[in-house]
Design a protein around this motif. Structure first.
Motif, PDB file in Angstrom:
ATOM      1  N   ALA A 168      27.905  40.924  43.658  1.00  0.00           N
ATOM      2  CA  ALA A 168      27.344  40.809  42.266  1.00  0.00           C
ATOM      3  C   ALA A 168      26.807  41.986  41.901  1.00  0.00           C
ATOM      4  O   ALA A 168      27.007  42.627  40.811  1.00  0.00           O
ATOM      5  CB  ALA A 168      26.227  39.638  42.015  1.00  0.00           C
ATOM      6  N   VAL A 169      26.131  42.782  42.771  1.00  0.00           N
ATOM      7  CA  VAL A 169      25.741  44.005  42.379  1.00  0.00           C
ATOM      8  C   VAL A 169      26.603  45.258  42.170  1.00  0.00           C
ATOM      9  O   VAL A 169      26.698  45.955  41.452  1.00  0.00           O
ATOM     10  CB  VAL A 169      24.816  44.702  43.654  1.00  0.00           C
ATOM     11  N   ALA A 170      27.970  45.083  43.123  1.00  0.00           N
ATOM     12  CA  ALA A 170      29.049  45.988  42.763  1.00  0.00           C
ATOM     13  C   ALA A 170      29.857  45.682  41.542  1.00  0.00           C
ATOM     14  O   ALA A 170      30.498  46.452  40.832  1.00  0.00           O
ATOM     15  CB  ALA A 170      30.232  45.619  44.016  1.00  0.00           C
ATOM     16  N   ALA A 171      29.798  44.433  41.021  1.00  0.00           N
ATOM     17  CA  ALA A 171      30.302  43.981  39.821  1.00  0.00           C
ATOM     18  C   ALA A 171      29.461  44.134  38.816  1.00  0.00           C
ATOM     19  O   ALA A 171      29.998  44.466  37.309  1.00  0.00           O
ATOM     20  CB  ALA A 171      30.813  42.621  39.671  1.00  0.00           C
ATOM     21  N   ALA A 172      28.070  44.717  38.751  1.00  0.00           N
ATOM     22  CA  ALA A 172      27.398  44.749  37.470  1.00  0.00           C
ATOM     23  C   ALA A 172      27.891  45.996  36.655  1.00  0.00           C
ATOM     24  O   ALA A 172      28.012  45.914  35.362  1.00  0.00           O
ATOM     25  CB  ALA A 172      25.987  45.254  37.991  1.00  0.00           C
ATOM     26  N   PRO A 173      28.355  47.170  37.166  1.00  0.00           N
ATOM     27  CA  PRO A 173      28.832  48.257  36.143  1.00  0.00           C
ATOM     28  C   PRO A 173      29.920  47.733  35.277  1.00  0.00           C
ATOM     29  O   PRO A 173      30.026  47.967  34.389  1.00  0.00           O
ATOM     30  CB  PRO A 173      29.027  49.286  37.042  1.00  0.00           C
ATOM     31  N   ILE A 174      31.006  47.096  36.092  1.00  0.00           N
ATOM     32  CA  ILE A 174      32.200  46.932  35.225  1.00  0.00           C
ATOM     33  C   ILE A 174      31.925  45.752  34.481  1.00  0.00           C
ATOM     34  O   ILE A 174      32.603  45.346  33.078  1.00  0.00           O
ATOM     35  CB  ILE A 174      33.261  46.559  36.190  1.00  0.00           C
ATOM     36  N   GLN A 175      31.158  44.714  34.897  1.00  0.00           N
ATOM     37  CA  GLN A 175      30.438  43.518  33.721  1.00  0.00           C
ATOM     38  C   GLN A 175      29.668  44.263  32.661  1.00  0.00           C
ATOM     39  O   GLN A 175      30.058  43.509  31.628  1.00  0.00           O
ATOM     40  CB  GLN A 175      29.754  42.858  34.936  1.00  0.00           C
ATOM     41  N   LEU A 176      29.166  45.178  32.752  1.00  0.00           N
ATOM     42  CA  LEU A 176      28.294  45.697  31.511  1.00  0.00           C
ATOM     43  C   LEU A 176      29.312  46.564  30.765  1.00  0.00           C
ATOM     44  O   LEU A 176      29.116  46.819  29.402  1.00  0.00           O
ATOM     45  CB  LEU A 176      27.077  46.412  32.005  1.00  0.00           C
ATOM     46  N   SER A 177      30.079  47.176  31.449  1.00  0.00           N
ATOM     47  CA  SER A 177      31.102  48.228  30.346  1.00  0.00           C
ATOM     48  C   SER A 177      32.181  47.485  29.730  1.00  0.00           C
ATOM     49  O   SER A 177      32.848  47.974  28.643  1.00  0.00           O
ATOM     50  CB  SER A 177      31.355  49.408  31.344  1.00  0.00           C
ATOM     51  N   ARG A 178      32.776  46.406  30.327  1.00  0.00           N
ATOM     52  CA  ARG A 178      34.011  45.924  29.940  1.00  0.00           C
ATOM     53  C   ARG A 178      33.661  44.264  29.285  1.00  0.00           C
ATOM     54  O   ARG A 178      32.913  43.825  29.996  1.00  0.00           O
ATOM     55  CB  ARG A 178      35.108  45.685  30.910  1.00  0.00           C
ATOM     56  N   GLU A 179      34.191  44.110  28.256  1.00  0.00           N
ATOM     57  CA  GLU A 179      34.158  42.921  27.783  1.00  0.00           C
ATOM     58  C   GLU A 179      35.185  41.716  28.517  1.00  0.00           C
ATOM     59  O   GLU A 179      36.044  41.488  27.715  1.00  0.00           O
ATOM     60  CB  GLU A 179      34.263  42.567  26.166  1.00  0.00           C
ATOM     61  N   TRP A 180      35.053  41.344  29.701  1.00  0.00           N
ATOM     62  CA  TRP A 180      35.890  40.634  30.411  1.00  0.00           C
ATOM     63  C   TRP A 180      35.093  39.422  30.891  1.00  0.00           C
ATOM     64  O   TRP A 180      34.523  39.346  31.864  1.00  0.00           O
ATOM     65  CB  TRP A 180      36.377  41.558  31.808  1.00  0.00           C
ATOM     66  N   PRO A 181      35.360  38.250  30.104  1.00  0.00           N
ATOM     67  CA  PRO A 181      34.707  37.077  30.733  1.00  0.00           C
ATOM     68  C   PRO A 181      35.194  36.620  32.073  1.00  0.00           C
ATOM     69  O   PRO A 181      34.196  35.970  32.733  1.00  0.00           O
ATOM     70  CB  PRO A 181      35.169  35.894  29.517  1.00  0.00           C
ATOM     71  N   GLY A 182      36.268  36.529  32.263  1.00  0.00           N
ATOM     72  CA  GLY A 182      36.816  36.521  33.861  1.00  0.00           C
ATOM     73  C   GLY A 182      35.884  37.106  34.767  1.00  0.00           C
ATOM     74  O   GLY A 182      35.675  36.510  35.951  1.00  0.00           O
TER      75      GLY A 182
ATOM     76  N   LEU B  60      32.188  35.476  34.999  1.00  0.00           N
ATOM     77  CA  LEU B  60      32.342  34.384  35.994  1.00  0.00           C
ATOM     78  C   LEU B  60      32.627  34.580  37.335  1.00  0.00           C
ATOM     79  O   LEU B  60      31.666  33.951  38.175  1.00  0.00           O
ATOM     80  CB  LEU B  60      33.264  33.392  35.286  1.00  0.00           C
ATOM     81  N   ALA B  61      33.390  35.355  37.587  1.00  0.00           N
ATOM     82  CA  ALA B  61      33.948  35.810  38.961  1.00  0.00           C
ATOM     83  C   ALA B  61      32.945  36.350  39.892  1.00  0.00           C
ATOM     84  O   ALA B  61      32.844  36.388  41.077  1.00  0.00           O
ATOM     85  CB  ALA B  61      35.269  36.524  39.066  1.00  0.00           C
ATOM     86  N   ALA B  62      32.065  37.060  39.018  1.00  0.00           N
ATOM     87  CA  ALA B  62      30.852  37.801  39.808  1.00  0.00           C
ATOM     88  C   ALA B  62      29.587  37.161  39.922  1.00  0.00           C
ATOM     89  O   ALA B  62      28.822  37.209  40.790  1.00  0.00           O
ATOM     90  CB  ALA B  62      30.484  39.185  39.030  1.00  0.00           C
ATOM     91  N   GLY B  63      29.549  35.959  38.848  1.00  0.00           N
ATOM     92  CA  GLY B  63      28.391  35.160  38.693  1.00  0.00           C
ATOM     93  C   GLY B  63      28.309  33.830  39.883  1.00  0.00           C
ATOM     94  O   GLY B  63      27.414  33.545  40.072  1.00  0.00           O
TER      95      GLY B  63
ATOM     96  N   ILE C  49      26.224  33.357  28.567  1.00  0.00           N
ATOM     97  CA  ILE C  49      25.108  32.240  28.216  1.00  0.00           C
ATOM     98  C   ILE C  49      25.404  30.989  29.265  1.00  0.00           C
ATOM     99  O   ILE C  49      24.452  30.446  29.866  1.00  0.00           O
ATOM    100  CB  ILE C  49      25.276  31.807  26.851  1.00  0.00           C
ATOM    101  N   ALA C  50      26.820  30.566  29.431  1.00  0.00           N
ATOM    102  CA  ALA C  50      27.037  29.540  30.411  1.00  0.00           C
ATOM    103  C   ALA C  50      26.311  30.222  31.958  1.00  0.00           C
ATOM    104  O   ALA C  50      25.894  29.096  32.614  1.00  0.00           O
ATOM    105  CB  ALA C  50      28.302  29.589  30.441  1.00  0.00           C
ATOM    106  N   LEU C  51      26.570  31.226  32.236  1.00  0.00           N
ATOM    107  CA  LEU C  51      26.177  31.525  33.338  1.00  0.00           C
ATOM    108  C   LEU C  51      24.573  31.620  33.621  1.00  0.00           C
ATOM    109  O   LEU C  51      24.110  31.505  34.758  1.00  0.00           O
ATOM    110  CB  LEU C  51      26.982  33.134  33.808  1.00  0.00           C
ATOM    111  N   LEU C  52      24.062  32.059  32.431  1.00  0.00           N
ATOM    112  CA  LEU C  52      22.655  32.081  32.399  1.00  0.00           C
ATOM    113  C   LEU C  52      22.134  30.739  32.787  1.00  0.00           C
ATOM    114  O   LEU C  52      21.000  30.342  33.281  1.00  0.00           O
ATOM    115  CB  LEU C  52      22.236  32.572  31.185  1.00  0.00           C
TER     116      LEU C  52
END
Length: 637
Positions: A269-283, A286-289, A345-348
């Protein structure tokens, strides 16, 4: 009869037409005798804007007018822009050329799954990704089998796994140079990164060749490298495969749901945080959270059930709280940056799940500390994000904060103190809802109020204690608790009703809210009067005196509301309803349950108050009407 008269106009008309015909014939002969006019020459390179204007024609003589070829062009009307320039104003929509330039284009329908699979190349993509998944699973099974049967030493196994993963990733990078082979390149690179991560997990947990900190650091480097490659190639599928492949293989190599598994999933999850914030990729969101949340929740459940060794309970609890906080932070930040994406929001909504399960694992005070800390974070997100974040984030955070606050109260406290704290939380939420005009807080306060009321009615302030004539006096501590709970019930009901009407949260169910709140207020007010009297006067006498005072107090409160409601309709209606409630209690309860001086006192007290109220109210109404009819006279007075 055949000869025309002197006044007949027909001969004169015929003569005029003959003269016109002669003049037209002469003019036609003169025009045929003139030489033809030559048009001005224009070079083929010159644009229409650069063409020279034709010379002005000579003024025609009255006898010989100019020909059509010699007529000068009509000048453009004033205000017309030069040819080739766009007008500085929008053209009206009703003009045909505007509709031709801006035709209506309907939005194409979204392709279905069958349409996507029917496209050219879809089969190759499916086969490539399935092949990558099967290859990854085969490598994991090979590592496990080699370890179990001791085919090679621990170090050669790790080296072979790293070599295989690096070869697959390098082959994917090499194939990516060819656009026709990029689907296979994505699958190979993703499989190689997942094999490298699985090899590090096995070397750290299964073979114990690496210390924990070194394994976590290497896993973070590999995961960040794979996700960075996915971001560079703009391949969401590659990132999702890397995250899911690493997450699925990790439990196999950590021998189940353990602290090590929670740690490696947290690293993902820590490794996915940068790409999760920089790209609008819903998949990727979910895959990171979802894997860290699911892994932590299952580990806490297995640790609580003691089904197998998961590690120290406190370590599991700390990692569960860290997982919830990390997923909350990344989901909130992603929603703030990409407001159109509702996936975070669903992940939240599921992020607090591991922490909510901690009461099954830890002692009550320690579990309450964990859940209370997360409650504070969610409450801050709820209040602070009302204007800065999308409404869905604030609403979800508010619901979660309310649920966790109730859980913390239920875990930390028990018995009468639990009821008092729940009602106090309902009062606090209602006061904040009035201040902030928040419908969400009204709903949360109502939930706490209903829970507190039902819990109080089931124990501390039961209806039996309020309505039944005591044969033997209850314990003093029971009456003290009931005396403390009753005013909280009344206050919570009043504030929640005010908050609901102020925020228009009860707009569609106003009568129902008014009835429920009114009954709760009457219940709390009755206990507020009765239980202190029973503490002062023991036995049946205290019960009778208390109920007589309840009836009188309701009529006094109705009088105050009526006097205050001369200019406020809501207070006036509430006063009249309270009068009806007092009369109903006189007839239905006091007349049958009270006896002696208590019954007489209740009737006399209520009757005298109602008489005084009617007289005073009539005088005030008359004075108010006189002041409205004669404002100048009232000013002189």
């Amino acid at each position: 009869m055949g000869t025309p008269s002197a006044t007949d106009p027909l001969p004169r008309i015929a003569d005029a037409l003959g003269e016109i015909a002669d003049r037209l014939s002469t003019l036609g002969a003169e025009l045929r005798a003139l030489p033809p006019a030559q048009p001005p020459e224009v070079s083929p390179e010159a644009s229409p804007e650069q063409a020279p204007e034709p010379p002005p024609a000579p003024e025609p003589t009255p006898v010989t007018p100019p020909t059509a070829a010699q007529e000068p062009p009509m000048p453009p009307p004033p205000g017309t822009p030069p040819p080739g320039l766009v007008p500085p104003f929008p053209m009206p929509r009703w003009q045909p050329h505007y509709q031709q330039q801006h035709p209506y284009q309907p939005r194409p329908p979204k392709p279905s799954l069958a349409d996507k699979l029917a496209k050219d190349g879809a089969g190759s993509k499916v086969l490539a990704w399935i092949g990558g998944a099967v290859t990854l699973l085969g490598v994991v099974l090979l590592l496990v089998l080699a370890i179990q049967r001791g085919w090679v030493g621990p170090v050669p196994r790790v080296v072979l796994g790293a070599a295989l993963g690096g070869t697959l990733a390098g082959l994917g990078v090499w194939l990516h140079r060819n656009p026709a082979a990029r689907t296979g390149a994505f699958a190979l690179a993703a499989t190689g990164v997942a094999v490298l991560y699985a090899d590090i997990v096995a070397a750290t947990t299964f073979l114990e060749l690496l210390p924990s900190w070194a394994g976590l650091l290497l896993g973070l480097v590999v995961a960040v490298g794979g996700l960075a490659l996915a971001g560079y190639w703009k391949a969401q599928g590659l990132a999702v495969f890397v995250l899911l492949g690493c997450a699925v293989c990790a439990p196999v190599l950590t021998s189940g749901f353990t602290v090590s598994l929670m740690t490696f999933l947290l690293i993902l999850a820590v490794a996915a945080a940068p790409i999760q914030l920089s790209r609008e990729w819903p998949g990727v969101v979910l895959a990171a959270g979802l894997p860290p949340i699911a892994g932590s929740a299952l580990t806490v459940s297995f640790a609580a059930g003691a089904w197998f060794e998961t590690g120290p309970s406190l370590g599991v609890a700390v990692l569960a709280l860290l997982t919830s906080l990390l997923v909350l932070a990344t989901a909130t930040a992603t929603t703030a940056l990409h407001r159109a994406d509702v996936t975070p929001i669903a992940l939240l909504a599921v992020a607090p799940l591991p922490t909510m399960l901690l009461p099954f694992l830890l002692d009550r005070p320690l579990a309450a500390a964990f859940t209370g800390g997360l409650t504070v974070v969610l409450t801050g997100l709820w209040i602070g994000g009302r204007k800065r974040l999308p409404s869905g984030v604030a609403m979800t955070a508010g619901v979660l904060a309310s649920v966790l606050a109730f859980e913390t109260t239920a875990v930390a406290l028990s018995g009468e103190s639990q009821v008092i704290v729940v009602l106090a939380e309902a009062i606090a939420l209602a006061a904040v809802a009035i201040r902030l005009k928040s419908k969400g807080m009204v709903a949360a306060g109502a939930a706490f109020g209903v829970a507190g009321l039902l819990t109080a009615m089931a124990g501390a302030a039961s209806p039996i204690l309020l309505l039944r004539v005591p044969r033997t006096g209850p314990a003093t501590d029971v009456l003290i608790t009931a005396a403390a709970v009753s005013p909280l019930i009344a206050l919570a009901a009043v504030l929640l009703a005010v908050a609901a009407f102020r925020t228009e949260a009860a707009k569609s169910v106003t009568p129902l809210v008014a009835v429920v709140a009114g009954m709760a207020v009457l219940y709390g007010a009755a206990g507020t009067v009765l239980y202190p009297v029973r503490l002062l006067v023991d036995g049946e006498l205290g019960f009778l005196i208390g109920h007589a005072l309840i009836t009188v107090s309701w009529t006094v409160a109705a009088l105050v509301l009526l006097l205050r409601g001369l200019r406020r309709k809501a207070l006036r209606i509430t006063g009249l309803v309270l009068v009806a409630a007092a009369l109903a209690k006189l007839v239905l309860f006091d007349l049958s349950s009270l006896d002696g001086m208590a019954r007489v006192g209740a009737f006399l007290g209520a009757g005298l108050v109602l008489l005084a109220a009617g007289t005073r109210y009539a005088r005030l109404v008359s004075a108010t009407r006189s002041a409205q009819d004669d404002p100048t006279g009232s000013m002189r007075m």
